[in-house]
Design a protein around this motif. Structure first.
Motif, PDB file in Angstrom:
ATOM      1  N   VAL A 301       0.869  -1.088   0.647  1.00  0.00           N
ATOM      2  CA  VAL A 301      -0.028   0.325  -0.038  1.00  0.00           C
ATOM      3  C   VAL A 301       0.739   1.358   0.102  1.00  0.00           C
ATOM      4  O   VAL A 301       2.003   1.302   0.537  1.00  0.00           O
ATOM      5  CB  VAL A 301      -0.780   0.224   1.547  1.00  0.00           C
ATOM      6  CG1 VAL A 301      -1.835   1.695   1.110  1.00  0.00           C
ATOM      7  CG2 VAL A 301      -2.271  -1.435   1.147  1.00  0.00           C
ATOM      8  N   GLU A 302       0.592   2.437  -1.137  1.00  0.00           N
ATOM      9  CA  GLU A 302       1.359   3.440  -0.538  1.00  0.00           C
ATOM     10  C   GLU A 302       0.883   4.580   0.026  1.00  0.00           C
ATOM     11  O   GLU A 302      -0.880   4.682  -0.416  1.00  0.00           O
ATOM     12  CB  GLU A 302       1.315   4.023  -2.178  1.00  0.00           C
ATOM     13  CG  GLU A 302       2.594   3.021  -3.039  1.00  0.00           C
ATOM     14  CD  GLU A 302       2.788   3.961  -4.441  1.00  0.00           C
ATOM     15  OE1 GLU A 302       2.209   4.632  -4.534  1.00  0.00           O
ATOM     16  OE2 GLU A 302       3.336   3.223  -5.474  1.00  0.00           O
ATOM     17  N   ILE A 303       0.901   5.087   0.563  1.00  0.00           N
ATOM     18  CA  ILE A 303       0.612   6.535   2.386  1.00  0.00           C
ATOM     19  C   ILE A 303       1.467   7.338   1.435  1.00  0.00           C
ATOM     20  O   ILE A 303       2.234   7.768   2.237  1.00  0.00           O
ATOM     21  CB  ILE A 303       0.711   5.619   2.721  1.00  0.00           C
ATOM     22  CG1 ILE A 303      -0.418   4.830   3.569  1.00  0.00           C
ATOM     23  CG2 ILE A 303       0.038   6.968   3.953  1.00  0.00           C
ATOM     24  CD1 ILE A 303      -0.065   3.756   4.670  1.00  0.00           C
ATOM     25  N   SER A 304       0.411   8.817   0.814  1.00  0.00           N
ATOM     26  CA  SER A 304       0.915   9.765   0.971  1.00  0.00           C
ATOM     27  C   SER A 304       0.570  10.802   2.014  1.00  0.00           C
ATOM     28  O   SER A 304      -0.088  10.297   2.957  1.00  0.00           O
ATOM     29  CB  SER A 304       0.428  10.182  -0.207  1.00  0.00           C
ATOM     30  OG  SER A 304      -1.116  10.744  -0.325  1.00  0.00           O
ATOM     31  N   SER A 305       1.334  12.135   2.334  1.00  0.00           N
ATOM     32  CA  SER A 305       1.060  12.811   3.001  1.00  0.00           C
ATOM     33  C   SER A 305       0.215  13.485   3.110  1.00  0.00           C
ATOM     34  O   SER A 305      -0.813  13.524   4.589  1.00  0.00           O
ATOM     35  CB  SER A 305       2.243  13.676   2.656  1.00  0.00           C
ATOM     36  OG  SER A 305       1.648  14.574   2.280  1.00  0.00           O
ATOM     37  N   GLU A 306      -0.966  13.678   2.278  1.00  0.00           N
ATOM     38  CA  GLU A 306      -2.676  13.757   1.837  1.00  0.00           C
ATOM     39  C   GLU A 306      -3.162  12.743   2.453  1.00  0.00           C
ATOM     40  O   GLU A 306      -4.379  12.978   2.288  1.00  0.00           O
ATOM     41  CB  GLU A 306      -2.367  14.409   0.773  1.00  0.00           C
ATOM     42  CG  GLU A 306      -1.783  15.627   0.974  1.00  0.00           C
ATOM     43  CD  GLU A 306      -1.725  16.440  -0.360  1.00  0.00           C
ATOM     44  OE1 GLU A 306      -1.193  16.029  -1.946  1.00  0.00           O
ATOM     45  OE2 GLU A 306      -2.763  17.971  -0.466  1.00  0.00           O
ATOM     46  N   ASP A 307      -3.198  11.528   2.912  1.00  0.00           N
ATOM     47  CA  ASP A 307      -3.921  10.763   2.734  1.00  0.00           C
ATOM     48  C   ASP A 307      -4.455  10.827   3.976  1.00  0.00           C
ATOM     49  O   ASP A 307      -4.373  10.982   5.042  1.00  0.00           O
ATOM     50  CB  ASP A 307      -3.127   9.198   2.609  1.00  0.00           C
ATOM     51  CG  ASP A 307      -4.144   7.977   2.523  1.00  0.00           C
ATOM     52  OD1 ASP A 307      -5.203   7.957   3.604  1.00  0.00           O
ATOM     53  OD2 ASP A 307      -3.618   7.070   2.314  1.00  0.00           O
ATOM     54  N   PRO A 308      -6.465  10.303   3.901  1.00  0.00           N
ATOM     55  CA  PRO A 308      -7.011  11.530   5.474  1.00  0.00           C
ATOM     56  C   PRO A 308      -6.043   9.720   6.758  1.00  0.00           C
ATOM     57  O   PRO A 308      -6.589   9.863   7.643  1.00  0.00           O
ATOM     58  CB  PRO A 308      -8.546  11.065   4.975  1.00  0.00           C
ATOM     59  CG  PRO A 308      -8.218  10.136   3.699  1.00  0.00           C
ATOM     60  CD  PRO A 308      -6.825  10.480   2.453  1.00  0.00           C
ATOM     61  N   ARG A 309      -6.517   8.718   6.207  1.00  0.00           N
ATOM     62  CA  ARG A 309      -5.873   7.512   7.197  1.00  0.00           C
ATOM     63  C   ARG A 309      -4.860   7.885   7.863  1.00  0.00           C
ATOM     64  O   ARG A 309      -3.941   8.440   7.731  1.00  0.00           O
ATOM     65  CB  ARG A 309      -5.536   6.176   6.539  1.00  0.00           C
ATOM     66  CG  ARG A 309      -7.420   6.103   5.769  1.00  0.00           C
ATOM     67  CD  ARG A 309      -6.621   4.537   5.104  1.00  0.00           C
ATOM     68  NE  ARG A 309      -5.609   5.121   3.863  1.00  0.00           N
ATOM     69  CZ  ARG A 309      -4.983   4.013   2.971  1.00  0.00           C
ATOM     70  NH1 ARG A 309      -5.600   2.221   3.411  1.00  0.00           N
ATOM     71  NH2 ARG A 309      -4.093   3.835   1.802  1.00  0.00           N
ATOM     72  N   LEU A 310      -4.455   7.584   9.180  1.00  0.00           N
ATOM     73  CA  LEU A 310      -3.559   8.031  10.149  1.00  0.00           C
ATOM     74  C   LEU A 310      -2.225   6.771  10.191  1.00  0.00           C
ATOM     75  O   LEU A 310      -2.982   5.082  10.173  1.00  0.00           O
ATOM     76  CB  LEU A 310      -4.261   7.616  11.328  1.00  0.00           C
ATOM     77  CG  LEU A 310      -2.965   7.039  13.220  1.00  0.00           C
ATOM     78  CD1 LEU A 310      -2.001   8.702  12.783  1.00  0.00           C
ATOM     79  CD2 LEU A 310      -3.372   6.911  14.085  1.00  0.00           C
ATOM     80  N   SER A 311      -1.555   7.284   9.439  1.00  0.00           N
ATOM     81  CA  SER A 311      -0.326   6.440   9.772  1.00  0.00           C
ATOM     82  C   SER A 311       0.473   6.915  10.373  1.00  0.00           C
ATOM     83  O   SER A 311       1.804   8.144  10.400  1.00  0.00           O
ATOM     84  CB  SER A 311      -0.025   5.768   8.381  1.00  0.00           C
ATOM     85  OG  SER A 311       0.768   6.931   7.972  1.00  0.00           O
ATOM     86  N   ALA A 312       1.487   6.232  11.042  1.00  0.00           N
ATOM     87  CA  ALA A 312       2.851   7.089  12.239  1.00  0.00           C
ATOM     88  C   ALA A 312       3.528   6.010  12.479  1.00  0.00           C
ATOM     89  O   ALA A 312       3.298   4.732  12.293  1.00  0.00           O
ATOM     90  CB  ALA A 312       2.203   7.968  13.531  1.00  0.00           C
TER      91      ALA A 312
END
Length: 689
Positions: A301-312
């Protein structure tokens, strides 16, 4: 509770300050904090007053040990900074910082140039594809040479280093900086602590030819990164400052172009121009490629900085004496809010976010949210370790974790008192949770507690932390090497155990053949025929053999032997399980003594990576340690050579320090267990005493 000032992602910069030890990283960071208004007094490393070197050991030794985080603002942009250690023993601190940063400032000493650890941290930044700019510091020092550092960056690092600033003067005549992009000169007032400087358009007449040549080099280099820019450059059209800045930024993002600034942090010159360069050319969280994660079905899965889902990502655990355990996090998307329930997908556990903090070295400021693109600290996580992913239960995924080098130095540690004994294991556990390159284990054979780290200084600091922070006193020594024994050859041996003490006696008679076991391990086989030994005692014989093999004749385990029970006898009344166990143990030990004992030692696969010039010294040192050189590999890109060898573990203690001194700190090595090999007779006699 303060809310974090909300800024668009494009207005945030996450940078690391990285370099060789003593290049001036911490002093540079101190000046950044002063000029951005975070601190109102200049902290000095040599006086032990640097804000970022807050640990007692850092202030006493004048080095950075743990990466410290802080936040400041420049030209309405938020700059999150991590000041990383320069010493090779703390390479894991640099590794985890680079994993979560968007860019880095590489500080080089104008006198020392590209030093050994500079190469190591540069390689680490290459690994994580971190965009960088360089700051040539200490231009006021005797022997400062800006051009030499540029040349070394190209030859030693293979970096496309291009000056965007030039110093006017050097050593005690260093007085101004030419800005090649804006074609202007900044003059510094010695008495104003660098807070003010005078800007004049153009460059001094005596520097015009040199500066014009360097500006031409800059424009030519940039033309490789933008076609429109190239057309303008080749046709001789005027190129505006904004166009140059735009293409520098674009080039930096490719991680193939490295702008070079200059100054002297200690003498307060060039730091504001460095801040301008960070804001103008370093990427925001929007500019970096999406981070890679894997969902609960192992799909990428690619997660961009503007994705609303939480990833930390939790990139550091730290024990704070005031608030307990702190988890440093980089929020890649979404936002963390105080009081929220989140999901620790690495541990498979729900976690509650307690307090949220913005860190200023060891000071902290509470906030109610950490938003996408930012770095902060969380209090209250129970299951987080370095590399843990925080997300929501509805959107589960795991971010790619960090890989840390295996420890190479091992020492034994024991508590000084009973009180210390109770605290030691708990304290070591906390330190191991903080530092992924620090390992703790109990040696099953010797019963010692063994701690492992990246070097002698690394372990020295950790033992010192045990004493100061955890109030645990401990003795530290060298660990015992786990030797092994084996039979020198095949042998058949008979042993009769007979004891009469009045009443029921003990009787067991066994004949056992011992031979090397090519497949490894201790193997037992029963070839008794006709019931010479009753079946119920056969398992006792096997137990006795394996018990004897665990300690051998001299206290070391016996390996690679096959024991075959071929004959024996029993007594109707006096035979028992215990008697046959004793008979088997004594038969094994007497047979091993008669056959002869071969002592084996662990041989380590040691890979030493060095600049080619040091090959001779390293080879002779390996041979002096009874090592066998297996081969050499050359890396054409870096010019480094890797020497592969097998060396006895007992000869490797202190190697980290010895290698550093033999290669001026430029050599690195990895070590892992390869196999057991025979100990030479002279050394065997010394071990047996």
């Amino acid at each position: 509770m303060a809310a974090v000032k909300t800024l668009p992602l494009s207005e945030i910069r996450n940078i690391g300050i990285m370099a060789h030890i003593d290049a001036g990283k911490t002093t540079t960071t101190e000046r950044i904090l002063f000029y951005t208004g975070v601190s109102h007094k200049l902290g000095e490393v040599h006086e032990g007053t640097a804000v970022m070197d807050w640990m007692e050991q850092e202030q006493e030794r004048g080095i950075t040990i743990t990466s410290a985080a802080t936040t400041c603002y420049w030209r309405e942009k938020r700059i999150n900074i991590i000041d990383t250690p320069g010493h090779v023993d703390f390479t894991a601190e640099v590794e985890r910082s680079l994993r979560v940063l968007d860019s880095a400032v590489a500080v080089f000493c104008a006198v020392g140039g590209v030093q050994p650890q500079s190469e190591t941290v540069w390689r680490q930044a290459n690994k994580y594809k971190v965009p960088r700019l360089a700051f040539v510091n200490k231009m006021d020092r005797i022997g400062a040479n800006f051009e030499n550092v540029l040349k070394q960056m190209k030859t030693r690092l293979g970096a496309n280093a291009v000056a965007i600033q030039l110093p006017i003067g050097a050593e005690d005549t260093f007085r101004a900086i030419i800005d090649l992009v804006e074609w202007r000169t900044c003059y510094y007032d010695e008495d104003a602590l660098g807070s003010t400087y005078r800007v004049e358009e153009g460059v001094p007449a005596d520097m015009e030819d040199y500066a014009s040549e360097k500006r031409e080099t800059l424009l030519e280099s940039l033309s490789d990164y933008d076609e429109e820019f190239m057309e303008k450059y080749l046709s001789g059209e005027d190129i505006s400052v904004s166009e140059i800045k735009k293409v520098i930024r674009k080039a930096v993002l490719t991680t193939g172009f490295f702008p070079v600034c200059c100054g002297t942090a200690f003498k307060n010159k060039g730091v504001q121009l460095l801040l301008d360069a960070i804001v103008d050319y370093m990427p925001s969280p929007m500019d970096i490629p999406p981070v890679i994660a894997h969902d609960d079905r192992e799909r990428e899965v690619e997660i961009s900085s503007e994705d609303p889902r939480l990833s930390a990502l939790v990139f550091k655990i730290m024990t704070d004496p005031f608030v307990g355990e702190l988890a440093f996090v980089r929020v890649y998307s979404g936002e963390l809010k105080s009081g929220d329930m989140v999901y620790n997908s690495s541990a498979g556990k729900a976690e509650r976010i307690g307090r949220l903090l913005r860190m200023h070295a060891n000071k902290r400021e509470e906030t109610d949210v950490i938003s996408s693109g930012n770095i902060g600290a969380v209090v209250g996580l129970k299951y987080a370790i370095t590399g843990s992913t925080l997300c929501t239960k509805n959107d589960q995924f795991v971010l790619e974790s960090m890989q840390f080098p295996e420890p190479v130095i091992h020492v034994a540690i024991e508590p000084k008192t009973k009180v210390d004994s109770d605290r030691l294991s708990m304290s070591l556990g906390k330190l191991a949770k903080e530092d992924p390159s620090f390992k703790v284990k109990t040696d099953e054979e010797t019963g010692q507690t063994i701690i492992s780290g990246m070097g002698e200084l690394h372990l020295e600091i950790l033992v010192e932390r045990l004493r100061r922070e955890f109030k645990v006193d401990a003795n530290v020594g060298r660990p015992q090497v786990s030797y092994r024994e084996k039979f020198a050859g095949p042998i058949s041996f008979a042993y009769k155990h007979q004891k009469q003490t009045g009443g029921k006696g003990q009787f067991a008679n066994v004949v056992i053949e011992f031979e090397p076991n090519e497949n490894g391990g201790v193997v037992f086989e029963n070839k008794i025929k006709g019931g010479a030994i009753p079946g119920e005692f056969i398992s006792s014989v096997e137990y006795g053999i394996k018990a004897a093999a665990a300690s051998g004749v001299h206290g070391y385990p016996v390996v690679d032997v096959k024991a075959t029970l071929v004959d024996g006898s029993a007594h109707e009344v006096d035979s028992s399980d215990t008697a046959f166990k004793i008979a088997a143990i004594q038969c094994f030990k007497k047979a091993e003594e008669k056959a002869g004992v071969i002592l084996l030692e662990p041989l380590m696969g040691v890979d030493v990576t060095i600049p080619e010039d040091y090959t001779g010294d390293v080879l002779s040192d390996i041979q002096s340690r009874r090592g066998t050189v297996l081969g050499m590999e050359d890396d054409e890109n870096s010019g480094a050579r890797t020497v592969k060898s097998l060396v006895p573990l007992s000869e490797m203690f202190g190697y980290s320090t010895d290698l550093r001194s033999k290669t001026q700190g430029r050599g690195v090595f990895t070590m892992q267990f390869a196999k057991y090999g025979e100990v030479p007779a002279k050394i065997r006699e010394r071990i047996y005493g």
